[in-house]
Design a protein around this motif. Structure first.
Motif, PDB file in Angstrom:
ATOM      1  N   MET A  19       0.804  -1.059   0.053  1.00 21.36           N
ATOM      2  CA  MET A  19      -0.066  -0.276  -0.214  1.00 21.36           C
ATOM      3  C   MET A  19       0.910   1.071   0.176  1.00 21.36           C
ATOM      4  SD  MET A  19      -3.109   1.271   0.499  1.00 21.36           S
ATOM      5  CE  MET A  19      -3.976   0.050   0.642  1.00 21.36           C
ATOM      6  N   LEU A  20       0.627   2.123  -0.819  1.00 20.54           N
ATOM      7  CA  LEU A  20       1.527   3.068  -1.157  1.00 20.54           C
ATOM      8  C   LEU A  20       0.488   4.584  -0.637  1.00 20.54           C
ATOM      9  CD1 LEU A  20       3.897   4.817  -2.217  1.00 20.54           C
ATOM     10  CD2 LEU A  20       2.645   4.818  -4.362  1.00 20.54           C
ATOM     11  N   ASN A  21       1.022   5.201   0.662  1.00 21.98           N
ATOM     12  CA  ASN A  21       0.401   6.220   1.210  1.00 21.98           C
ATOM     13  C   ASN A  21       1.113   7.550   0.890  1.00 21.98           C
ATOM     14  OD1 ASN A  21      -1.381   4.774   2.825  1.00 21.98           O
ATOM     15  ND2 ASN A  21       0.178   3.987   4.109  1.00 21.98           N
ATOM     16  N   ILE A  22      -0.081   8.573   0.071  1.00 22.26           N
ATOM     17  CA  ILE A  22       0.570   9.945  -0.179  1.00 22.26           C
ATOM     18  C   ILE A  22      -0.251  11.052   0.378  1.00 22.26           C
ATOM     19  CG2 ILE A  22       0.994  11.239  -2.454  1.00 22.26           C
ATOM     20  CD1 ILE A  22       1.091   8.545  -4.076  1.00 22.26           C
ATOM     21  N   THR A  23       0.678  11.982   0.907  1.00 22.10           N
ATOM     22  CA  THR A  23      -0.001  13.219   1.296  1.00 22.10           C
ATOM     23  C   THR A  23       0.222  14.269   0.196  1.00 22.10           C
ATOM     24  OG1 THR A  23       0.182  12.713   3.512  1.00 22.10           O
ATOM     25  CG2 THR A  23      -0.098  15.005   2.984  1.00 22.10           C
ATOM     26  N   LEU A  24      -0.881  14.997  -0.410  1.00 19.16           N
ATOM     27  CA  LEU A  24      -0.825  15.824  -1.375  1.00 19.16           C
ATOM     28  C   LEU A  24      -0.890  17.280  -0.497  1.00 19.16           C
ATOM     29  CD1 LEU A  24      -0.722  16.916  -4.334  1.00 19.16           C
ATOM     30  CD2 LEU A  24      -3.038  16.393  -4.768  1.00 19.16           C
ATOM     31  N   CYS A  25       0.043  18.049  -0.640  1.00 17.09           N
ATOM     32  CA  CYS A  25       0.142  19.298   0.019  1.00 17.09           C
ATOM     33  C   CYS A  25      -0.327  20.441  -1.091  1.00 17.09           C
ATOM     34  CB  CYS A  25       1.220  19.547   0.571  1.00 17.09           C
ATOM     35  SG  CYS A  25       1.580  21.182   1.433  1.00 17.09           S
ATOM     36  N   CYS A  26      -1.261  21.343  -0.691  1.00 15.97           N
ATOM     37  CA  CYS A  26      -1.733  22.528  -1.595  1.00 15.97           C
ATOM     38  C   CYS A  26      -1.994  23.439  -0.618  1.00 15.97           C
ATOM     39  CB  CYS A  26      -2.858  22.085  -2.299  1.00 15.97           C
ATOM     40  SG  CYS A  26      -4.291  21.298  -1.688  1.00 15.97           S
ATOM     41  N   SER A  27      -2.514  24.585  -1.179  1.00 16.48           N
ATOM     42  CA  SER A  27      -2.845  25.889  -0.150  1.00 16.48           C
ATOM     43  C   SER A  27      -3.797  25.733   0.517  1.00 16.48           C
ATOM     44  CB  SER A  27      -2.837  27.116  -1.083  1.00 16.48           C
ATOM     45  OG  SER A  27      -3.935  26.756  -2.087  1.00 16.48           O
ATOM     46  N   ALA A  28      -4.912  25.048   0.242  1.00 15.25           N
ATOM     47  CA  ALA A  28      -6.259  24.802   1.141  1.00 15.25           C
ATOM     48  C   ALA A  28      -6.834  23.486   1.252  1.00 15.25           C
ATOM     49  CB  ALA A  28      -7.251  25.918   0.788  1.00 15.25           C
ATOM     50  N   ALA A  29      -6.113  22.352   0.454  1.00 15.72           N
ATOM     51  CA  ALA A  29      -6.617  21.187   0.412  1.00 15.72           C
ATOM     52  C   ALA A  29      -7.951  21.165  -0.100  1.00 15.72           C
ATOM     53  CB  ALA A  29      -6.415  20.417   1.646  1.00 15.72           C
ATOM     54  N   MET A  30      -8.417  22.152  -1.136  1.00 18.33           N
ATOM     55  CA  MET A  30      -9.720  21.964  -1.533  1.00 18.33           C
ATOM     56  C   MET A  30      -9.749  21.635  -3.303  1.00 18.33           C
ATOM     57  SD  MET A  30     -11.578  24.456   0.908  1.00 18.33           S
ATOM     58  CE  MET A  30     -11.718  25.891   0.418  1.00 18.33           C
ATOM     59  N   SER A  31      -8.640  22.058  -3.849  1.00 15.04           N
ATOM     60  CA  SER A  31      -8.788  22.163  -5.304  1.00 15.04           C
ATOM     61  C   SER A  31      -7.990  20.790  -6.113  1.00 15.04           C
ATOM     62  CB  SER A  31      -8.093  23.136  -5.885  1.00 15.04           C
ATOM     63  OG  SER A  31      -6.622  23.149  -5.714  1.00 15.04           O
ATOM     64  N   THR A  32      -7.771  19.968  -5.170  1.00 17.52           N
ATOM     65  CA  THR A  32      -7.017  18.860  -5.731  1.00 17.52           C
ATOM     66  C   THR A  32      -7.629  17.431  -6.097  1.00 17.52           C
ATOM     67  OG1 THR A  32      -6.468  18.172  -3.425  1.00 17.52           O
ATOM     68  CG2 THR A  32      -4.752  19.702  -4.674  1.00 17.52           C
ATOM     69  N   SER A  33      -9.144  17.634  -5.521  1.00 17.78           N
ATOM     70  CA  SER A  33      -9.708  16.193  -5.806  1.00 17.78           C
ATOM     71  C   SER A  33      -9.855  15.606  -7.210  1.00 17.78           C
ATOM     72  CB  SER A  33     -11.223  16.427  -5.529  1.00 17.78           C
ATOM     73  OG  SER A  33     -11.793  17.364  -6.240  1.00 17.78           O
ATOM     74  N   LEU A  34      -9.674  16.272  -8.126  1.00 14.71           N
ATOM     75  CA  LEU A  34      -9.621  16.070  -9.750  1.00 14.71           C
ATOM     76  C   LEU A  34      -8.115  15.182  -9.772  1.00 14.71           C
ATOM     77  CD1 LEU A  34     -10.930  15.271 -12.540  1.00 14.71           C
ATOM     78  CD2 LEU A  34      -9.767  17.746 -12.965  1.00 14.71           C
ATOM     79  N   LEU A  35      -7.039  15.750  -9.386  1.00 14.92           N
ATOM     80  CA  LEU A  35      -5.826  15.209  -9.375  1.00 14.92           C
ATOM     81  C   LEU A  35      -5.776  13.786  -8.645  1.00 14.92           C
ATOM     82  CD1 LEU A  35      -2.969  15.435 -10.477  1.00 14.92           C
ATOM     83  CD2 LEU A  35      -2.510  16.756  -8.384  1.00 14.92           C
ATOM     84  N   VAL A  36      -6.186  14.103  -7.370  1.00 10.30           N
ATOM     85  CA  VAL A  36      -6.031  12.640  -6.744  1.00 10.30           C
ATOM     86  C   VAL A  36      -6.896  11.559  -7.508  1.00 10.30           C
ATOM     87  CG1 VAL A  36      -7.217  11.575  -4.616  1.00 10.30           C
ATOM     88  CG2 VAL A  36      -6.000  14.024  -4.447  1.00 10.30           C
ATOM     89  N   ASN A  37      -8.144  11.782  -8.146  1.00  9.71           N
ATOM     90  CA  ASN A  37      -8.952  10.899  -8.900  1.00  9.71           C
ATOM     91  C   ASN A  37      -7.849  10.242 -10.032  1.00  9.71           C
ATOM     92  OD1 ASN A  37     -10.946  10.916  -7.089  1.00  9.71           O
ATOM     93  ND2 ASN A  37     -12.039  12.663  -8.479  1.00  9.71           N
ATOM     94  N   LYS A  38      -7.491  11.132 -10.655  1.00 15.83           N
ATOM     95  CA  LYS A  38      -6.536  11.067 -11.679  1.00 15.83           C
ATOM     96  C   LYS A  38      -5.444  10.046 -11.377  1.00 15.83           C
ATOM     97  CE  LYS A  38      -8.336  13.546 -15.032  1.00 15.83           C
ATOM     98  NZ  LYS A  38      -8.601  13.006 -16.652  1.00 15.83           N
ATOM     99  N   MET A  39      -4.650  10.189 -10.320  1.00 13.81           N
ATOM    100  CA  MET A  39      -3.697   9.616  -9.753  1.00 13.81           C
ATOM    101  C   MET A  39      -4.167   8.146  -9.218  1.00 13.81           C
ATOM    102  SD  MET A  39      -1.605  12.453  -7.628  1.00 13.81           S
ATOM    103  CE  MET A  39      -0.729  11.117  -6.383  1.00 13.81           C
ATOM    104  N   MET A  40      -5.416   8.152  -8.638  1.00 11.06           N
ATOM    105  CA  MET A  40      -5.941   6.637  -8.174  1.00 11.06           C
ATOM    106  C   MET A  40      -6.170   5.833  -9.493  1.00 11.06           C
ATOM    107  SD  MET A  40      -6.174   6.908  -4.663  1.00 11.06           S
ATOM    108  CE  MET A  40      -7.189   5.297  -4.487  1.00 11.06           C
ATOM    109  N   GLU A  41      -6.823   6.689 -10.463  1.00  4.37           N
ATOM    110  CA  GLU A  41      -6.820   5.613 -11.756  1.00  4.37           C
ATOM    111  C   GLU A  41      -5.626   5.229 -12.327  1.00  4.37           C
ATOM    112  OE1 GLU A  41      -8.555   8.279 -14.476  1.00  4.37           O
ATOM    113  OE2 GLU A  41     -10.635   8.566 -13.383  1.00  4.37           O
ATOM    114  N   GLU A  42      -4.495   5.878 -12.264  1.00  6.46           N
ATOM    115  CA  GLU A  42      -3.357   5.233 -12.870  1.00  6.46           C
ATOM    116  C   GLU A  42      -2.782   4.090 -11.872  1.00  6.46           C
ATOM    117  OE1 GLU A  42       0.036   4.427 -15.081  1.00  6.46           O
ATOM    118  OE2 GLU A  42      -1.775   5.419 -15.662  1.00  6.46           O
ATOM    119  N   ALA A  43      -2.893   4.497 -10.459  1.00 10.76           N
ATOM    120  CA  ALA A  43      -2.335   3.239  -9.434  1.00 10.76           C
ATOM    121  C   ALA A  43      -3.248   2.233  -9.963  1.00 10.76           C
ATOM    122  CB  ALA A  43      -2.731   3.907  -8.106  1.00 10.76           C
TER     123      ALA A  43
END
Length: 100
Positions: free
Chosen positions: A1-25
């Motif tokens: 299991m790979l555990n990743i924290t994605l750090c952004c300014s407010a942790a609100m605009s990254t859901s699309l990127l997270v979904n794309k990364m999950m699809e590739e995984a």
């Protein structure tokens, strides 16, 4: 299991990127968890994290974050990959760095 924290300014605009990364995984048969966190939340959110990704808008905080979370690798996401939401490139970059 790979555990990743994605750090952004407010942790609100990254859901699309997270979904794309999950699809590739999933495509590569790798189980992964990704959490989006704001810079101010990073220090308390490092238990069991394999890598921390830094979004371009918080690139200024990379050295500070590296000091807080050492020895966890901190990887900058390129502005191009972030803008295009290229989860495949970002995920493969993580794998390359972790397997060095």
């Amino acid at each position: 299991m790979l555990n990743i924290t994605l750090c952004c300014s407010a942790a609100m605009s990254t859901s699309l990127l997270v979904n794309k990364m999950m699809e590739e995984a999933q495509r590569q048969g790798i189980q992964m968890n990704v959490w989006a966190k704001a810079v101010r939340e990073i220090e308390e959110e490092t238990k069991d994290v394999d890598v921390i990704l830094i979004a371009p808008q918080v690139k200024y905080a990379k050295k500070q974050i590296e000091k807080m979370v050492s020895p966890i690798p901190v990887i900058e996401i390129s502005i191009k990959d972030y803008g295009l939401m290229n989860g495949k490139n970002i995920f493969n970059n993580i794998l390359n760095i972790l397997h060095q």
